[in-house]
Design a protein around this motif. Structure first.
Motif, PDB file in Angstrom:
ATOM      1  N   ASN A   1      17.097  -5.231  -0.973  1.00  0.00           N
ATOM      2  CA  ASN A   1      16.949  -5.139  -2.426  1.00  0.00           C
ATOM      3  C   ASN A   1      16.957  -6.539  -3.044  1.00  0.00           C
ATOM      4  OD1 ASN A   1      16.961  -2.284  -2.315  1.00  0.00           O
ATOM      5  ND2 ASN A   1      19.202  -2.313  -2.202  1.00  0.00           N
ATOM      6  N   ALA A   2      16.098  -7.408  -2.489  1.00  0.00           N
ATOM      7  CA  ALA A   2      16.161  -8.831  -2.803  1.00  0.00           C
ATOM      8  C   ALA A   2      14.903  -9.309  -3.531  1.00  0.00           C
ATOM      9  CB  ALA A   2      16.344  -9.637  -1.519  1.00  0.00           C
ATOM     10  N   ASP A   3      15.050 -10.456  -4.172  1.00  0.00           N
ATOM     11  CA  ASP A   3      13.931 -11.158  -4.790  1.00  0.00           C
ATOM     12  C   ASP A   3      13.597 -12.381  -3.947  1.00  0.00           C
ATOM     13  OD1 ASP A   3      14.247  -9.347  -6.838  1.00  0.00           O
ATOM     14  OD2 ASP A   3      15.323 -10.745  -8.150  1.00  0.00           O
ATOM     15  N   ALA A   4      12.318 -12.737  -3.896  1.00  0.00           N
ATOM     16  CA  ALA A   4      11.898 -13.938  -3.173  1.00  0.00           C
ATOM     17  C   ALA A   4      10.897 -14.708  -4.022  1.00  0.00           C
ATOM     18  CB  ALA A   4      11.263 -13.568  -1.829  1.00  0.00           C
ATOM     19  N   SER A   5      10.978 -16.026  -3.959  1.00  0.00           N
ATOM     20  CA  SER A   5      10.024 -16.865  -4.681  1.00  0.00           C
ATOM     21  C   SER A   5       9.783 -18.139  -3.891  1.00  0.00           C
ATOM     22  CB  SER A   5      10.534 -17.218  -6.083  1.00  0.00           C
ATOM     23  OG  SER A   5      11.710 -18.004  -6.015  1.00  0.00           O
ATOM     24  N   VAL A   6       8.593 -18.698  -4.043  1.00  0.00           N
ATOM     25  CA  VAL A   6       8.243 -19.950  -3.383  1.00  0.00           C
ATOM     26  C   VAL A   6       7.457 -20.801  -4.364  1.00  0.00           C
ATOM     27  CG1 VAL A   6       6.165 -18.922  -2.355  1.00  0.00           C
ATOM     28  CG2 VAL A   6       7.153 -20.986  -1.357  1.00  0.00           C
ATOM     29  N   VAL A   7       7.791 -22.096  -4.413  1.00  0.00           N
ATOM     30  CA  VAL A   7       7.103 -23.042  -5.278  1.00  0.00           C
ATOM     31  C   VAL A   7       6.735 -24.262  -4.443  1.00  0.00           C
ATOM     32  CG1 VAL A   7       9.277 -24.103  -6.051  1.00  0.00           C
ATOM     33  CG2 VAL A   7       7.207 -24.326  -7.458  1.00  0.00           C
ATOM     34  N   GLY A   8       5.572 -24.825  -4.670  1.00  0.00           N
ATOM     35  CA  GLY A   8       5.139 -25.963  -3.858  1.00  0.00           C
ATOM     36  C   GLY A   8       4.238 -26.913  -4.620  1.00  0.00           C
ATOM     37  N   LEU A   9       4.218 -28.151  -4.145  1.00  0.00           N
ATOM     38  CA  LEU A   9       3.397 -29.215  -4.737  1.00  0.00           C
ATOM     39  C   LEU A   9       2.737 -29.992  -3.615  1.00  0.00           C
ATOM     40  CD1 LEU A   9       2.596 -31.094  -7.196  1.00  0.00           C
ATOM     41  CD2 LEU A   9       4.672 -32.404  -6.645  1.00  0.00           C
TER      42      LEU A   9
ATOM     43  N   ALA B   1       9.663  -9.190  -6.419  1.00  0.00           N
ATOM     44  CA  ALA B   1      10.970  -8.754  -6.897  1.00  0.00           C
ATOM     45  C   ALA B   1      11.398  -7.453  -6.237  1.00  0.00           C
ATOM     46  CB  ALA B   1      10.939  -8.578  -8.419  1.00  0.00           C
ATOM     47  N   ASP B   2      12.701  -7.344  -6.026  1.00  0.00           N
ATOM     48  CA  ASP B   2      13.352  -6.096  -5.626  1.00  0.00           C
ATOM     49  C   ASP B   2      12.697  -5.443  -4.409  1.00  0.00           C
ATOM     50  OD1 ASP B   2      15.325  -4.180  -5.869  1.00  0.00           O
ATOM     51  OD2 ASP B   2      14.123  -2.910  -7.203  1.00  0.00           O
ATOM     52  N   VAL B   3      12.598  -6.216  -3.308  1.00  0.00           N
ATOM     53  CA  VAL B   3      12.023  -5.698  -2.070  1.00  0.00           C
ATOM     54  C   VAL B   3      13.122  -5.036  -1.247  1.00  0.00           C
ATOM     55  CG1 VAL B   3      10.795  -6.304   0.047  1.00  0.00           C
ATOM     56  CG2 VAL B   3      10.266  -7.485  -2.082  1.00  0.00           C
ATOM     57  N   ASN B   4      12.802  -3.887  -0.659  1.00  0.00           N
ATOM     58  CA  ASN B   4      13.812  -3.148   0.104  1.00  0.00           C
ATOM     59  C   ASN B   4      14.455  -4.002   1.183  1.00  0.00           C
ATOM     60  OD1 ASN B   4      13.263  -0.888  -1.412  1.00  0.00           O
ATOM     61  ND2 ASN B   4      11.831  -0.008   0.067  1.00  0.00           N
ATOM     62  N   THR B   5      13.618  -4.640   2.030  1.00  0.00           N
ATOM     63  CA  THR B   5      14.124  -5.493   3.104  1.00  0.00           C
ATOM     64  C   THR B   5      13.221  -6.711   3.233  1.00  0.00           C
ATOM     65  OG1 THR B   5      14.955  -3.575   4.326  1.00  0.00           O
ATOM     66  CG2 THR B   5      14.742  -5.642   5.533  1.00  0.00           C
ATOM     67  N   ILE B   6      13.804  -7.916   3.239  1.00  0.00           N
ATOM     68  CA  ILE B   6      13.052  -9.153   3.416  1.00  0.00           C
ATOM     69  C   ILE B   6      13.554  -9.862   4.658  1.00  0.00           C
ATOM     70  CG2 ILE B   6      12.432 -11.401   2.457  1.00  0.00           C
ATOM     71  CD1 ILE B   6      12.746 -10.297  -0.303  1.00  0.00           C
ATOM     72  N   ASN B   7      12.665 -10.096   5.618  1.00  0.00           N
ATOM     73  CA  ASN B   7      12.964 -10.862   6.816  1.00  0.00           C
ATOM     74  C   ASN B   7      11.863 -11.912   6.933  1.00  0.00           C
ATOM     75  OD1 ASN B   7      13.799 -11.848   9.246  1.00  0.00           O
ATOM     76  ND2 ASN B   7      13.285 -10.024  10.441  1.00  0.00           N
TER      77      ASN B   7
ATOM     78  N   ASP C   1       0.814  -1.215   0.000  1.00  0.00           N
ATOM     79  CA  ASP C   1       0.000   0.000   0.000  1.00  0.00           C
ATOM     80  C   ASP C   1       0.850   1.269   0.000  1.00  0.00           C
ATOM     81  OD1 ASP C   1      -2.160  -1.633   0.019  1.00  0.00           O
ATOM     82  OD2 ASP C   1      -2.712  -1.292   2.116  1.00  0.00           O
ATOM     83  N   ALA C   2       2.069   1.199   0.530  1.00  0.00           N
ATOM     84  CA  ALA C   2       2.934   2.375   0.563  1.00  0.00           C
ATOM     85  C   ALA C   2       3.592   2.641  -0.791  1.00  0.00           C
ATOM     86  CB  ALA C   2       4.014   2.201   1.628  1.00  0.00           C
ATOM     87  N   GLY C   3       3.513   1.664  -1.693  1.00  0.00           N
ATOM     88  CA  GLY C   3       4.083   1.832  -3.017  1.00  0.00           C
ATOM     89  C   GLY C   3       5.587   1.741  -3.082  1.00  0.00           C
ATOM     90  N   ASN C   4       6.209   1.202  -2.033  1.00  0.00           N
ATOM     91  CA  ASN C   4       7.674   1.138  -1.997  1.00  0.00           C
ATOM     92  C   ASN C   4       8.227  -0.119  -2.648  1.00  0.00           C
ATOM     93  OD1 ASN C   4       7.863   3.565  -0.506  1.00  0.00           O
ATOM     94  ND2 ASN C   4       7.453   2.451   1.405  1.00  0.00           N
ATOM     95  N   ASN C   5       7.414  -1.174  -2.730  1.00  0.00           N
ATOM     96  CA  ASN C   5       7.897  -2.451  -3.235  1.00  0.00           C
ATOM     97  C   ASN C   5       6.953  -2.991  -4.289  1.00  0.00           C
ATOM     98  OD1 ASN C   5      10.234  -2.958  -1.339  1.00  0.00           O
ATOM     99  ND2 ASN C   5       8.577  -2.771   0.160  1.00  0.00           N
ATOM    100  N   ASP C   6       7.461  -3.944  -5.086  1.00  0.00           N
ATOM    101  CA  ASP C   6       6.653  -4.580  -6.121  1.00  0.00           C
ATOM    102  C   ASP C   6       5.596  -5.487  -5.507  1.00  0.00           C
ATOM    103  OD1 ASP C   6       8.163  -3.337  -8.026  1.00  0.00           O
ATOM    104  OD2 ASP C   6       9.393  -5.095  -8.508  1.00  0.00           O
ATOM    105  N   PRO C   7       4.528  -5.790  -6.248  1.00  0.00           N
ATOM    106  CA  PRO C   7       3.501  -6.714  -5.744  1.00  0.00           C
ATOM    107  C   PRO C   7       4.030  -8.149  -5.625  1.00  0.00           C
ATOM    108  CG  PRO C   7       2.677  -5.401  -7.589  1.00  0.00           C
ATOM    109  CD  PRO C   7       4.159  -5.202  -7.543  1.00  0.00           C
TER     110      PRO C   7
END
Length: 350
Positions: free
Chosen positions: A235-243, A220-226, A187-193
């Motif tokens: 400034n990192a990318d995160a992804s998750v895949v599952g079955l 993609a390209d999130v300021n801080t990921i914890n 909602d703050a518009g700082n990071n990608d969806p």
């Protein structure tokens, strides 16, 4: 509003109703359902500072009560488009609070549907969670005490809740397959969806009800990921895949298994889970096991057991137990840390 108040009064005054239904002012219908739980719970919590366990704290045996009331509304437009909404109220729910934020999920979800296509927005699953099956079978326990430290998180929910939890999801169902696309925005518009994709198959083979789910979410390209116990990344990318695969057999046995992998800029966490359930007449029993790995090392593991007995009329007796372990290399003590949770009580469906 008068219709809702009248239906609520009738529901409280008349024992044994499974739900109340009234006609709204727009010619749609309003259904009211409820769930209440009462009992005793206790155990031993594992304490965390970041991803590290620092010891345990006893949870004294204590009373447990919980209540939920859900208003479900539906209607049909002149062109055949169907639409609806659901409001989840509890004793401390945000919806009943004057500070309710319309930009947050707030226990509210709504949809519009045409043919096999449905758009849902609000407090709802992302495409990943919608596609995969969880492994706590047989209905669970009061307070969800069959869950444990290696049960939830990204292994079940993907990246849902990465921001404020308000999600938009588009589903398209054709034959036995449902495909989903979802988004959760900052909602703050700082990071990608956070974008999500999911596909679920539900069918029957020789009397076996079979389900297979495949899900993917990424940001993609999130300021801080914890997130997920992995190191904090900038400034990192995160992804998750599952079955997940689940099956229900005619003899009352059910089974489910899932595997999920989270990647944050090269650091990996994985989650594996198994569940078995059995139902015979009024009795249902389920067991589940889960394990988290961080960069190839075992982080946490746990198992849970839940049992319920249907007393009829919407009343069930329930019991649950969960056991949790954090591996010694992720503790400040240098030893494995073990915790547990338990509950016994009654669940009431209205």
């Amino acid at each position: 509003m008068k219709n809702i108040l009248f239906a609520t009064t009738a529901l409280v005054a008349t024992a044994g109703f499974a739900s109340a239904e009234v006609t709204g002012s727009g010619a749609g219908t309003i259904d009211i359902t409820g769930l209440a739980e009462m009992g005793i719970q206790g155990g031993e919590n594992i304490n965390f500072v970041g991803p590290l366990a620092t010891g345990t704290t006893d949870v004294e045996a204590q009373f447990f009560t919980d209540i939920d009331v859900t208003f479900s509304m539906s209607g049909t437009a002149d062109n055949g488009l169907t639409f609806g909404a659901a409001v989840d109220l509890d004793e401390g729910g945000a919806v009943s609070n004057a500070t309710q934020n319309n930009a947050d999920d707030g226990g509210v979800a709504m949809f519009v549907s045409a043919g096999g296509a449905t758009l849902t927005m609000g407090d709802t699953n992302g495409a990943f969670d919608q596609a995969l099956k969880e492994t706590n079978l047989a209905g669970g326990s009061i307070g969800d005490n069959e869950e444990h430290v290696a049960f939830g998180g990204f292994g079940n929910n993907g990246l849902d809740g990465f921001y404020d939890g308000q999600i938009a999801r588009f589903d398209y169902a054709f034959n036995s397959v449902t495909a989903s696309l979802s988004a959760e925005i900052d909602d703050a518009g700082n990071n990608d969806p956070v974008w999500g994709l999911g596909v679920r198959y539900s069918g029957e083979f020789s009397g076996v009800a079979l389900g297979v789910g495949l899900g993917y979410q990424a940001v993609a390209d999130v300021n801080t990921i914890n997130f997920g116990g992995l190191p904090v990344a900038t400034n990192a990318d995160a992804s998750v895949v599952g079955l997940s695969v689940d099956a229900g057999f005619a003899n009352g046995v059910s089974a489910a298994a899932s595997y999920t992998k989270l990647d944050i800029d090269g650091d990996e966490a994985t989650h594996g889970a198994l569940g078995l359930g059995y139902e015979m007449n009024a009795l249902a029993v389920g067991v589940n096991f889960g394990q988290y790995m961080l960069d190839g090392d075992e982080y946490t593991s746990g198992f849970g057991i839940a049992a319920s007995y249907d007393l009829g009329g919407g009343l069930s007796a329930k019991a649950g137990y969960g056991n949790s372990t954090v591996n010694d290399q992720f503790t400040t003590t240098g030893d494995d840390e073990n915790g547990n949770s338990w509950s016994v009580g009654l669940a009431m469906s209205f």
